[in-house]
Enzyme design. Sequence first.
Site, PDB file in Angstrom:
ATOM      1  N   LYS A 222     -20.104  -6.455 -18.336  1.00 20.45           N
ATOM      2  CA  LYS A 222     -20.625  -7.441 -19.285  1.00 20.45           C
ATOM      3  C   LYS A 222     -22.105  -7.228 -19.582  1.00 20.45           C
ATOM      4  O   LYS A 222     -22.668  -7.872 -20.477  1.00 20.45           O
ATOM      5  CB  LYS A 222     -20.382  -8.859 -18.741  1.00 20.45           C
ATOM      6  CG  LYS A 222     -18.900  -9.220 -18.673  1.00 20.45           C
ATOM      7  CD  LYS A 222     -18.678 -10.563 -18.035  1.00 20.45           C
ATOM      8  CE  LYS A 222     -17.190 -10.910 -18.007  1.00 20.45           C
ATOM      9  NZ  LYS A 222     -16.390  -9.980 -17.172  1.00 20.45           N
TER      10      LYS A 222
ATOM     11  N   THR B  46      -7.256 -17.368 -23.690  1.00 18.90           N
ATOM     12  CA  THR B  46      -8.200 -17.739 -24.755  1.00 18.90           C
ATOM     13  C   THR B  46      -7.811 -17.168 -26.114  1.00 18.90           C
ATOM     14  O   THR B  46      -8.016 -17.819 -27.144  1.00 18.90           O
ATOM     15  CB  THR B  46      -9.625 -17.273 -24.395  1.00 18.90           C
ATOM     16  OG1 THR B  46      -9.609 -15.863 -24.166  1.00 18.90           O
ATOM     17  CG2 THR B  46     -10.129 -17.989 -23.163  1.00 18.90           C
TER      18      THR B  46
ATOM     19  N   GLY C 277      -7.849 -10.324  -8.428  1.00 20.41           N
ATOM     20  CA  GLY C 277      -7.820 -11.221  -7.287  1.00 20.41           C
ATOM     21  C   GLY C 277      -9.163 -11.662  -6.773  1.00 20.41           C
ATOM     22  O   GLY C 277      -9.245 -12.379  -5.780  1.00 20.41           O
TER      23      GLY C 277
ATOM     24  N   VAL D 221     -12.204  -7.403 -11.358  1.00 20.48           N
ATOM     25  CA  VAL D 221     -11.528  -7.007 -10.131  1.00 20.48           C
ATOM     26  C   VAL D 221     -10.358  -7.949  -9.884  1.00 20.48           C
ATOM     27  O   VAL D 221     -10.520  -9.169  -9.871  1.00 20.48           O
ATOM     28  CB  VAL D 221     -12.506  -7.028  -8.936  1.00 20.48           C
ATOM     29  CG1 VAL D 221     -11.762  -6.722  -7.646  1.00 20.48           C
ATOM     30  CG2 VAL D 221     -13.622  -6.024  -9.154  1.00 20.48           C
TER      31      VAL D 221
END
Length: 638
Positions: A426, A490, A468, A466
Amino acid sequence: MNIIQSAKRISFKIIKRMVRNYVPRSLIFFIDVSISILSAQFTFFLISSVGSGQLKFIHLNWEFLSLVSIQILFFLIFKSYSGIVRYTGFKDSIKQLQTTISTVAALILINELIYSIYQVKILVNGGAIIYGFIAFSMLFLFRVIVKRVYQLIHSDSSSTKAYLLGTSLTDVAIAESIMSDARTNFDIVGFISEVTKLKRTRILTLPILTLEQLEHQKIRGGSSVIVSSQKLRELAIADSNILNQLLELNLKIFKLPELQDWNGESISSEIRKVNLEDLLQRTPIKLQREKLRAIYKDKVILVTGAAGSIGSDIVRQLIRFEPKKILMLDQAETPLHEMSLELESKYPNLHFEKIIANVRNLKRLESIFEDHQPEIVFHGAAYKHVPMMEANSIEALDVNFIGTKNLTDLAIKHKISRFLFVSTDKAVNPTNIMGASKRSAEIYLQSVARDKSITTRFITTRFGNVLGSNGSVIPHFKRQIENFGPVTVTHPDITRYFMTIDEACQLVLEAGAMGNGGEIYVFDMGKPVKIFDLAKQMIRLSGFIPGKDIEIVFTGLRPGEKLYEELLADKENTLPTHHQKILIAKASYDFDAEKLILIENLHYQIANNNEVKSIEVLKKLVPEFIPLTEEERQKNAI
């Protein structure tokens, strides 16, 4: 009558004990001898009925004793009584057959020898063969009955009817093992072929079906599919869609772990449900273990965010390289306590410290560095939830930027050898505060790494979601499915890169060992996955039908959320390394005096809790940071 009833009760007690517990081999030997005595009596009875016509039920002469003695001798030679009766299988029947054939052969040879000297025989040669048939049948029947009684006692009336995926020799061997397992909860009803054209139609008398046949078959024999771990890897590497097709047929999928991972003695007890990580697994990572050991062995290593999903697994991965001490730092008291209990239980010889601290507290960090003198730092502590950080931007900047700066400055001051920063995808062209705050931290690390007088190697790793991890979409979906939905997504087209925790942390350790300083390592995350498809897979893995049992609802993109994430993991923007799954992002940031001033100014504005000014400076420091407008979010939500 009382004698018969007593014998029945004793026999039942013996069988019951045998099917519940392991019994002494002496008892099995005694039962086998008793069976051989009974078989001998039957044999002499049949011979007497054919020969003289006078029926003789009990024989206790020298011929009878000779026959039983020979049989006992071969019981002892072959140790046919040593196997576990409840697990009787093909090998046990072969051993019984060897014992019986040897007895019959020896009996005939002794017969001929005695006849040549004394002109008498123990019994006619045909009788020896008759005895062999009777004895083998009764010895094997006894074992089959015990095994079947054990299965009836321990079996579940609703045993799962299952297919086995694959028709290779390994797959057939697995099917045979499950079928012969006395404690199995699975009833193998057929095989599923991965090819469309079949060379044969049956294995072990069971049908072989193609996916097409299975799809058009209105009434299926099984409700589940068992697949080996090896087959799972092969399908993942080949990018096969077979498992998804099976899920769409509402078949439950189970896996058989690797042999070295088995904990029990029964193959059926090792069968587990396939999870999402199994469906998304890729080629196993090959680590340079000796190189990593040379770097991490006998070192004091600080791991921040050690109670989190990534930090805790980094700790677990480090243990195999025998560090001198691991410093586990986190501000979350309960998770850190639980992590320490796990380590104390599993690794009693591991030297570690549990440290409650906040990376924003420079003085507290300073005392930790002075007291424990770490040599290597893995910095994983961060705020990572995109929508929450949009609403609390100053907190995101305080932890993700200032927290990283604090640790970086202390690493330089205390001459840490390696500093490994865990970043995120991100941070690439960020549209949210969380991504931009992590990118600003990357920039600061790169700025200090430019100073040739600094001996610390600052290394950044960047990867996607990742599976879990705490707060990720997987646990969120799991909770919604447990509550019978709806599962919220979403946007129907939103995609994300995914990696297992184990895979991500192994690559972090590998990157930490190969870095020279200033690099941003990008991990090969494979292909992006549609969150919508992920939701459907999780619902099917839980035994439900998407859209029928559990609804999927689209809620629209959240503040700061992208439809597609970028890793820069392509040839135009990255350079290769010796590890095929680790690439280096090409430098694209120009440092000058103005940028260095912006870094100091950002620190000043955050420290003064000035949210507006902080974001203004952040946009100048990270010019690619362009927040999504409300109009763009509305457009993506359509």
